[in-house]
Design a protein around this motif. Sequence first.
Motif, mmCIF file in Angstrom:
data_model
loop_
_atom_site.group_PDB
_atom_site.id
_atom_site.type_symbol
_atom_site.label_atom_id
_atom_site.label_comp_id
_atom_site.label_asym_id
_atom_site.label_seq_id
_atom_site.Cartn_x
_atom_site.Cartn_y
_atom_site.Cartn_z
ATOM 1 N N GLU A 151 0.825 -1.204 0.000
ATOM 2 C CA GLU A 151 0.000 0.000 0.000
ATOM 3 C C GLU A 151 0.862 1.259 0.000
ATOM 4 O O GLU A 151 0.522 2.253 -0.634
ATOM 5 C CB GLU A 151 -0.957 -0.007 1.194
ATOM 6 C CG GLU A 151 -1.983 -1.119 1.136
ATOM 7 C CD GLU A 151 -2.739 -1.132 -0.177
ATOM 8 O OE1 GLU A 151 -3.330 -0.091 -0.541
ATOM 9 O OE2 GLU A 151 -2.741 -2.179 -0.847
ATOM 10 N N VAL A 152 1.991 1.225 0.698
ATOM 11 C CA VAL A 152 2.912 2.369 0.687
ATOM 12 C C VAL A 152 3.436 2.596 -0.728
ATOM 13 O O VAL A 152 3.503 3.740 -1.206
ATOM 14 C CB VAL A 152 4.077 2.145 1.685
ATOM 15 C CG1 VAL A 152 5.184 3.164 1.475
ATOM 16 C CG2 VAL A 152 3.562 2.195 3.114
ATOM 17 N N LEU A 153 3.805 1.518 -1.406
ATOM 18 C CA LEU A 153 4.279 1.656 -2.783
ATOM 19 C C LEU A 153 3.216 2.253 -3.689
ATOM 20 O O LEU A 153 3.523 3.065 -4.577
ATOM 21 C CB LEU A 153 4.746 0.309 -3.326
ATOM 22 C CG LEU A 153 6.070 -0.201 -2.765
ATOM 23 C CD1 LEU A 153 6.353 -1.618 -3.268
ATOM 24 C CD2 LEU A 153 7.197 0.739 -3.146
ATOM 25 N N LYS A 154 1.964 1.858 -3.498
ATOM 26 C CA LYS A 154 0.881 2.435 -4.292
ATOM 27 C C LYS A 154 0.793 3.941 -4.069
ATOM 28 O O LYS A 154 0.598 4.711 -5.019
ATOM 29 C CB LYS A 154 -0.460 1.792 -3.920
ATOM 30 C CG LYS A 154 -0.629 0.372 -4.399
ATOM 31 C CD LYS A 154 -1.982 -0.150 -3.945
ATOM 32 C CE LYS A 154 -2.179 -1.613 -4.260
ATOM 33 N NZ LYS A 154 -3.474 -2.094 -3.750
ATOM 34 N N LEU A 155 0.935 4.366 -2.820
ATOM 35 C CA LEU A 155 0.839 5.793 -2.519
ATOM 36 C C LEU A 155 2.041 6.565 -3.050
ATOM 37 O O LEU A 155 1.894 7.660 -3.601
ATOM 38 C CB LEU A 155 0.720 6.001 -1.002
ATOM 39 C CG LEU A 155 -0.593 5.541 -0.380
ATOM 40 C CD1 LEU A 155 -0.498 5.579 1.138
ATOM 41 C CD2 LEU A 155 -1.746 6.393 -0.867
ATOM 42 N N VAL A 156 3.227 6.006 -2.894
ATOM 43 C CA VAL A 156 4.449 6.698 -3.326
ATOM 44 C C VAL A 156 4.510 6.820 -4.842
ATOM 45 O O VAL A 156 4.862 7.874 -5.381
ATOM 46 C CB VAL A 156 5.695 5.972 -2.766
ATOM 47 C CG1 VAL A 156 6.974 6.496 -3.396
ATOM 48 C CG2 VAL A 156 5.756 6.106 -1.257
ATOM 49 N N GLN B 139 0.484 4.863 -8.516
ATOM 50 C CA GLN B 139 -0.119 3.868 -9.395
ATOM 51 C C GLN B 139 -1.093 3.013 -8.595
ATOM 52 O O GLN B 139 -0.877 2.756 -7.413
ATOM 53 C CB GLN B 139 0.942 2.975 -10.008
ATOM 54 C CG GLN B 139 1.864 3.691 -10.952
ATOM 55 C CD GLN B 139 2.902 2.760 -11.538
ATOM 56 O OE1 GLN B 139 3.201 1.718 -10.979
ATOM 57 N NE2 GLN B 139 3.442 3.144 -12.675
ATOM 58 N N TYR B 140 -2.118 2.576 -9.248
ATOM 59 C CA TYR B 140 -3.131 1.708 -8.654
ATOM 60 C C TYR B 140 -3.896 2.433 -7.544
ATOM 61 O O TYR B 140 -3.539 3.518 -7.122
ATOM 62 C CB TYR B 140 -2.541 0.390 -8.148
ATOM 63 C CG TYR B 140 -1.738 -0.333 -9.205
ATOM 64 C CD1 TYR B 140 -2.374 -0.925 -10.288
ATOM 65 C CD2 TYR B 140 -0.360 -0.387 -9.136
ATOM 66 C CE1 TYR B 140 -1.637 -1.582 -11.269
ATOM 67 C CE2 TYR B 140 0.390 -1.036 -10.098
ATOM 68 C CZ TYR B 140 -0.259 -1.635 -11.164
ATOM 69 O OH TYR B 140 0.455 -2.269 -12.126
ATOM 70 N N VAL B 141 -4.925 1.809 -7.073
ATOM 71 C CA VAL B 141 -5.779 2.411 -6.050
ATOM 72 C C VAL B 141 -5.481 1.750 -4.702
ATOM 73 O O VAL B 141 -5.586 0.537 -4.574
ATOM 74 C CB VAL B 141 -7.275 2.214 -6.416
ATOM 75 C CG1 VAL B 141 -8.165 2.792 -5.335
ATOM 76 C CG2 VAL B 141 -7.576 2.838 -7.764
ATOM 77 N N PRO B 142 -5.122 2.540 -3.686
ATOM 78 C CA PRO B 142 -4.843 1.939 -2.375
ATOM 79 C C PRO B 142 -6.118 1.436 -1.700
ATOM 80 O O PRO B 142 -7.226 1.822 -2.071
ATOM 81 C CB PRO B 142 -4.215 3.085 -1.582
ATOM 82 C CG PRO B 142 -4.511 4.317 -2.326
ATOM 83 C CD PRO B 142 -4.860 3.955 -3.718
#
Length: 124
Positions: free
Chosen positions: A94-99, A102-105
Motif C-alpha cells: 500500500e505504501v508503494l501504491k501511494l508513493v 499507481q493503482y488504487v490503495p
Amino acid sequence: KESSAASDVYKRQVLLRAADAFHARYNRWPGTMDDDIESDVPLLKQCVGQLLSEYRQGGATLTIRDDLVFEMCRYGAAELHTVAAIVGGVASQEVLKLVTGQYVPLNNTYIYNGLNGTGVVAEL
C-alpha cells in the motif's frame, strides 16, 4: 445481510479494539500471565460491552459470544510471525501504491484473518 465470514472479521476487530481499551485501562494486555486469564475475562467483557454499546448507538447490531472473549484472553497478546509478515507485506504494498501514484490503495481498514487466510477491507 452480511456473510458469516465478514461478521467474524468484524467480531475479531471489536475484540482487538476491546483489548486495546483493556491495555489503556489496566496498562497490560488481557491474559498475559496464565494466572490472569480467568480474572481478565470479565474485565475484557466490560470493554467489549462498552464498545458494542457505542456501536449500537450508530445502528450496528453485532454481538460477541463469551467464548470469543475467553479466547482473546487466552491469546495473551501473542503474535504469530507469519501473520505479521503477511500484514507487513500488505502494508508495504500500500505504501508503494501511494508513493508511485499507481493503482488504487485500500480504502480505510484492512483486517486479515489468519485462521482461514482471508482479508477484508472495511470502512469503520
